[in-house]
Design an enzyme around this catalytic site. Structure first.
Site, PDB file in Angstrom:
ATOM      1  N   GLU A 160      83.872  19.379   7.641  1.00  0.00           N
ATOM      2  CA  GLU A 160      84.565  18.138   8.393  1.00  0.00           C
ATOM      3  C   GLU A 160      84.398  18.025   9.774  1.00  0.00           C
ATOM      4  O   GLU A 160      85.506  18.094  10.548  1.00  0.00           O
ATOM      5  CB  GLU A 160      86.158  18.230   8.145  1.00  0.00           C
ATOM      6  CG  GLU A 160      86.229  18.477   6.386  1.00  0.00           C
ATOM      7  CD  GLU A 160      87.851  18.520   6.287  1.00  0.00           C
ATOM      8  OE1 GLU A 160      88.797  18.449   6.890  1.00  0.00           O
ATOM      9  OE2 GLU A 160      88.104  18.293   4.696  1.00  0.00           O
ATOM     10  N   GLU A 345      85.968  20.270  -1.418  1.00  0.00           N
ATOM     11  CA  GLU A 345      87.572  20.494  -1.413  1.00  0.00           C
ATOM     12  C   GLU A 345      87.958  19.010  -1.988  1.00  0.00           C
ATOM     13  O   GLU A 345      87.863  18.177  -1.765  1.00  0.00           O
ATOM     14  CB  GLU A 345      87.969  20.212   0.021  1.00  0.00           C
ATOM     15  CG  GLU A 345      87.776  21.687   0.843  1.00  0.00           C
ATOM     16  CD  GLU A 345      88.466  21.689   2.095  1.00  0.00           C
ATOM     17  OE1 GLU A 345      89.434  20.820   2.673  1.00  0.00           O
ATOM     18  OE2 GLU A 345      87.742  22.197   3.189  1.00  0.00           O
TER      19      GLU A 345
HETATM   20  O1  IFM Z   1      93.658  22.638   4.970  1.00  0.00           O
HETATM   21  C1  IFM Z   1      92.704  21.566   5.156  1.00  0.00           C
HETATM   22  C2  IFM Z   1      91.301  22.125   5.360  1.00  0.00           C
HETATM   23  O2  IFM Z   1      91.231  23.284   6.287  1.00  0.00           O
HETATM   24  C3  IFM Z   1      90.218  20.986   5.633  1.00  0.00           C
HETATM   25  N1  IFM Z   1      90.377  19.951   4.588  1.00  0.00           N
HETATM   26  C4  IFM Z   1      91.535  19.455   4.404  1.00  0.00           C
HETATM   27  C5  IFM Z   1      92.751  20.756   4.071  1.00  0.00           C
HETATM   28  C6  IFM Z   1      94.069  19.811   3.547  1.00  0.00           C
HETATM   29  O3  IFM Z   1      94.322  19.305   4.851  1.00  0.00           O
END
Ligand code: IFM
Length: 437
Positions: A160, A345
């Site tokens: 990210e 994710e």
């Molecule tokens: O916890 C975070 C993660 O570190 C990166 N993506 C989003 C998740 C939830 O906010």
């Protein structure tokens, strides 16, 4: 979905703890957590889930759950405490143990090189705003690939980059807490160049490497049918999504965003070529969709977020909208043609409560089921999705929200460090054991 890869994901600072052990250097998050008002309850990652010491117990739980792959990140300051130069063997040893223990359990390691815990020593030299970081990241990539490349074949460079760039350097909500547009733009560019160089290092050091980057995508929809709001949504899409996807897939930074900002990163000849590496896969992180409206008084973009009413929201106040997930997967497939997509994710936070030793998190199960349906639908329409990693394996340190927000399939009691599978963990397990439809 037979060959489909099912996994879970975490990141180093969020779970490891052992912040002052075995030669680990300080990270920008150690520093940020000490700034009053930045992190809820003054929480920090000093102990977190104590995964550094409890990793075997955690991997046993993963095995019980039936996951085939584990996405984790390496803490740069644990292996190179000052960011470059001297290597901390004890730090590398920890990841050796982790990787070997995964392989013993037939769980495939998926390694993210950078999930936000930059060595503080590098921040003191300008951090991601210093172009030299591309070389520092290249050196770090050399260390990781030459040590782990014999056993780790699945590599992700960055997690990210939007959060590192915009949240860390424009809005100041994440480490290092800077609020400056030009800095944020340069940071985004240096991050993406570091990704490019790291891809080259992985390819040259790891045989049969599977190489990708993880980008969080957040669809933006207009608050009304007005042309102004529709333009605002287009700009937000440019700033949040296209800004990172376009250069990675060989395009320039989006011209509409540069025009609206009246600013651009400092780009040297050859930079865009370095960013646009041939990738084996794109990692997609998806959580919610955002609603936006035009706002001529707002800076740096003339837009504002709007809280849509009467919609379901998670404990993060994020709108639940699985259809937006399906749509963006199809759009990415069509517009960028990645060779493969892994959902690296996806998950949700809820106000979990332990009642009679049980955590009945039906909302999380519902979120998961509906997003998996959306993903399957996108896949059946041709999106090349090869795997899904649930976020998160464990409850953990949720950055500025500290330990207040729980995303895990496994509940962590931070006082005792006892792990308890939530109802969603049983659901995910059943899904994986039965072989999803
Ligand atoms: O916890 C975070 C993660 O570190 C990166 N993506 C989003 C998740 C939830 O906010």
């Amino acid at each position: 979905m037979n060959q489909f890869l099912w996994g879970v994901a975490t990141s180093s600072y969020q779970i490891e703890g052992a912040a002052n052990e075995d030669g680990r250097g300080q990270s920008i998050w150690d520093t940020f957590c000490k700034v009053p008002g930045k992190v809820a309850n003054f929480d920090n990652g000093d102990i977190a889930c104590d995964h550094y010491h409890r990793y075997k117990e955690d991997l046993d739980l993963m095995k019980w759950m039936g996951v085939k792959a584990y996405r984790f990140s390496v803490a740069w300051p644990r292996v190179i405490p000052n960011g470059f130069g001297k290597i901390n063997e004890m730090g590398l040893d920890f990841y050796d143990r982790l990787i070997d223990s995964l392989l013993e359990r037939e769980i495939v390691p998926w390694l993210t090189m950078y999930h936000w815990d930059l060595p503080e020593a590098l921040q003191l030299r300008g951090g991601w705003n210093n172009r030299e970081i591309v070389e520092w990241f290249g050196e770090y990539a050399e260390v990781l690939t030459s040590r782990f490349g014999d056993r780790v074949k699945n590599w992700m460079t960055l997690n990210e980059p939007l959060c590192s760039a915009w949240l860390g350097h424009l809005y100041g909500d994440m480490a290092p807490g800077i609020k400056d547009l030009q800095t944020a733009l340069n940071v985004s560019h240096n991050l993406l160049m570091s990704h490019g160089l790291a891809c080259q290092v992985i390819r040259s050091n790891v045989s049969e490497a599977n190489v990708g980057i993880v980008i969080n995508v957040t669809p933006a929809v207009p608050a009304t049918e007005s042309q102004e709001d529709s333009n605002a949504a287009q700009l937000v899409d440019g700033f949040d999504n296209r800004w990172f996807l376009d250069p990675v897939f060989g395009r320039t930074y989006p011209a509409d965003v540069i025009d609206a900002l009246g600013a651009s990163p400092e780009i040297h000849s050859g930079d865009m070529k370095l960013i646009a590496q041939d990738l084996d896969f794109l990692g997609v992180n998806f959580y919610f969709r955002q609603t936006v409206a035009a706002d001529q008084n707002s800076k740096p973009l003339p837009i504002k977020s709007v809280n849509r009413e009467n919609v379901q929201r998670t404990a993060m106040n994020w709108e639940v909208h699985p259809q937006a997930f399906e749509e963006i997967l199809l759009r990415i497939s069509k517009e960028y043609s990645p060779k493969a997509i892994y959902i690296t994710e996806n998950g949700s936070a809820w106000n979990d409560e332990v009642i009679n030793d049980e955590i009945i998190d039906d909302e999380r199960i519902d979120y998961l089921a509906r997003h998996l349906d959306a993903m399957k639908s996108a896949k059946s329409q041709g999106a090349p999705i090869l795997g899904y990693f649930a976020w998160s394996f464990l409850d953990n340190f949720e950055w500025a929200y500290g330990y207040e927000k729980r995303f895990g399939l496994i509940y962590v009691d931070y006082k005792t460090q006892i792990r308890t599978p939530k109802k969603s963990a049983f659901y995910y397990r059943q899904l994986l054991l039965n072989g999803p439809a």
